[in-house]
Scaffold this motif. Sequence first.
Motif, PDB file in Angstrom:
ATOM      1  N   HIS A  10      -0.842  10.628  -4.286  1.00  0.00           N
ATOM      2  CA  HIS A  10      -0.272   9.612  -3.396  1.00  0.00           C
ATOM      3  C   HIS A  10      -1.372   8.803  -2.726  1.00  0.00           C
ATOM      4  O   HIS A  10      -1.264   7.560  -2.589  1.00  0.00           O
ATOM      5  CB  HIS A  10       0.631  10.291  -2.362  1.00  0.00           C
ATOM      6  N   GLU A  14      -1.996   4.940  -3.048  1.00  0.00           N
ATOM      7  CA  GLU A  14      -2.050   4.142  -1.830  1.00  0.00           C
ATOM      8  C   GLU A  14      -3.251   3.212  -1.838  1.00  0.00           C
ATOM      9  O   GLU A  14      -3.184   2.079  -1.323  1.00  0.00           O
ATOM     10  CB  GLU A  14      -2.127   5.081  -0.608  1.00  0.00           C
ATOM     11  N   GLU A  19       1.609   0.671   0.459  1.00  0.00           N
ATOM     12  CA  GLU A  19       3.034   0.457   0.755  1.00  0.00           C
ATOM     13  C   GLU A  19       3.225  -0.919   1.371  1.00  0.00           C
ATOM     14  O   GLU A  19       2.496  -1.352   2.252  1.00  0.00           O
ATOM     15  CB  GLU A  19       3.531   1.541   1.722  1.00  0.00           C
ATOM     16  N   ARG A  21       6.272  -3.964   2.618  1.00  0.00           N
ATOM     17  CA  ARG A  21       7.637  -4.159   3.098  1.00  0.00           C
ATOM     18  C   ARG A  21       8.002  -5.629   2.902  1.00  0.00           C
ATOM     19  O   ARG A  21       7.259  -6.512   3.285  1.00  0.00           O
ATOM     20  CB  ARG A  21       7.799  -3.783   4.562  1.00  0.00           C
ATOM     21  N   ARG A  34      11.361  -1.436   1.599  1.00  0.00           N
ATOM     22  CA  ARG A  34      10.081  -0.746   1.513  1.00  0.00           C
ATOM     23  C   ARG A  34       9.720  -0.555   0.035  1.00  0.00           C
ATOM     24  O   ARG A  34      10.496   0.002  -0.732  1.00  0.00           O
ATOM     25  CB  ARG A  34      10.162   0.615   2.193  1.00  0.00           C
ATOM     26  N   ARG A  36       7.321   1.369  -2.086  1.00  0.00           N
ATOM     27  CA  ARG A  36       6.404   2.489  -2.086  1.00  0.00           C
ATOM     28  C   ARG A  36       5.415   2.359  -3.248  1.00  0.00           C
ATOM     29  O   ARG A  36       5.674   1.639  -4.230  1.00  0.00           O
ATOM     30  CB  ARG A  36       7.187   3.784  -2.183  1.00  0.00           C
ATOM     31  N   THR A  39       6.998   3.039  -6.691  1.00  0.00           N
ATOM     32  CA  THR A  39       7.856   1.938  -7.143  1.00  0.00           C
ATOM     33  C   THR A  39       7.014   0.785  -7.666  1.00  0.00           C
ATOM     34  O   THR A  39       7.335   0.172  -8.707  1.00  0.00           O
ATOM     35  CB  THR A  39       8.747   1.474  -5.989  1.00  0.00           C
TER      36      THR A  39
END
Length: 442
Positions: A10, A14, A19, A21, A34, A36, A39
């Motif tokens: 993760h 990242e 992430e 929005r 959101r 992620r 996704t």
Amino acid sequence: MRTKLAIKVHSILESYFPERRVFLKSDTDTRFIRLRPGTQLIAFAGSAALVAWAIIATAVILMDSIGSGNFREQAKRDQRTYQARLNDLSAQRDRRAEEALAAQERFNAALAQISMMQSDLLESETRRRELETGIEVIQSTLRDTMHDREAARTQLAELESTLEEGGGSVIQTAASGTPIDFLASALERTAQERDQVILDSQDALLKADEMEQRIALMQDRNDAIFRQLEEAMSVSVAPLDKMFRDAGMPTDRIIETVRRGYSGQGGPMTPLSFTTRGEEPSADTLRANRLLNQMDRLNLYRIAAEKAPFATPVKANFRFTSSFGYRRDPKTGGRRMHSGVDFAAGMGTPLYSTADGVVTFAGRQSGYGRLVKIQHEFGIETRYAHMSRIRVKVGQRVSRGQRIGDMGASGRVTGVHLHYEVRVGGKAVNPMIYIKAANDVF
């Protein structure tokens, strides 16, 4: 352990896909979506796959378009090459036809000259016999005249001795004049006949000299005619002899087979056999007989050529699509014997018999489709397969160049074409042996 690995993955995602929005604002409310890291990774991978697929598809279409263009160009070049080859073959066929026509004209001219030569020889022979008869008559008359002259001389000598020995009675007989006048008249007639015989003999000798000169001129002319005919026969017979030998057909057996089945006689083909007094044939007669034998051989060759498959079964424009021998089977892909040659042309193209013969089969037969079999002389059979229409019947006698059917695609085929076979004694042989052997003749 799994938690640590998930946390590590993760954190890596990242770093690349933080992430995010996405805010959606309306008049009364504000919301967000959101995005992620996982996704975003899925969306990126899908987009990359879509772009890659588009690139590959575009490349395939482009290569196919380029390849199709090359294939079309290659097909056009092949078509132009085939067309040029067909035009060349057509021109060669026309030249061979002209040469065959010229050979036929030379053959007819040779026959006419042989006929004229026979007439001249017979006429000269008749004149010579007449001259020999006239000379014999003159010689017989001359001998009789000489005999009469000797008899008169003997009678005169006897009369003279009688005059010397007889005395008055002889003088009285002489006075009457009868024996003396008769003797004088006989001597005068004998002298006249002798002079006439001498004149006739001189005239006969002059005519004999003139006849010898004419015979010598005739011999020279006949010799020139013989040379021309011998050259014409050599030019005409040699290509046919070579054609049969190139096709693997023994010429002596072919000639004998045709001779047994051919009953034509008479005309200039009959050997010269005349003679005057039972003498041996002259050199000209033997030479003429040799020439006639060559003409007879040429005639038998021409008959045999009509009975062997030297012609091409397709007269329209065509292309060879498969030769005789082992090849890759177009249906199964395996190696298989191809027992004939394939001619490709349009649907319904006329097909012709390549030699005189009798139809032994006309119908459907397994992979051949619509098939025609023709039995020829010398143990040769030809087969014509994949027809769209059959125009002959079993038992029908066909001639070389007669239409027997139409080209089609019946049976085990991949396209419209003619499968043509030649079998000798039941064994398949290469049909091009016969077709190529006849290229320089027909």
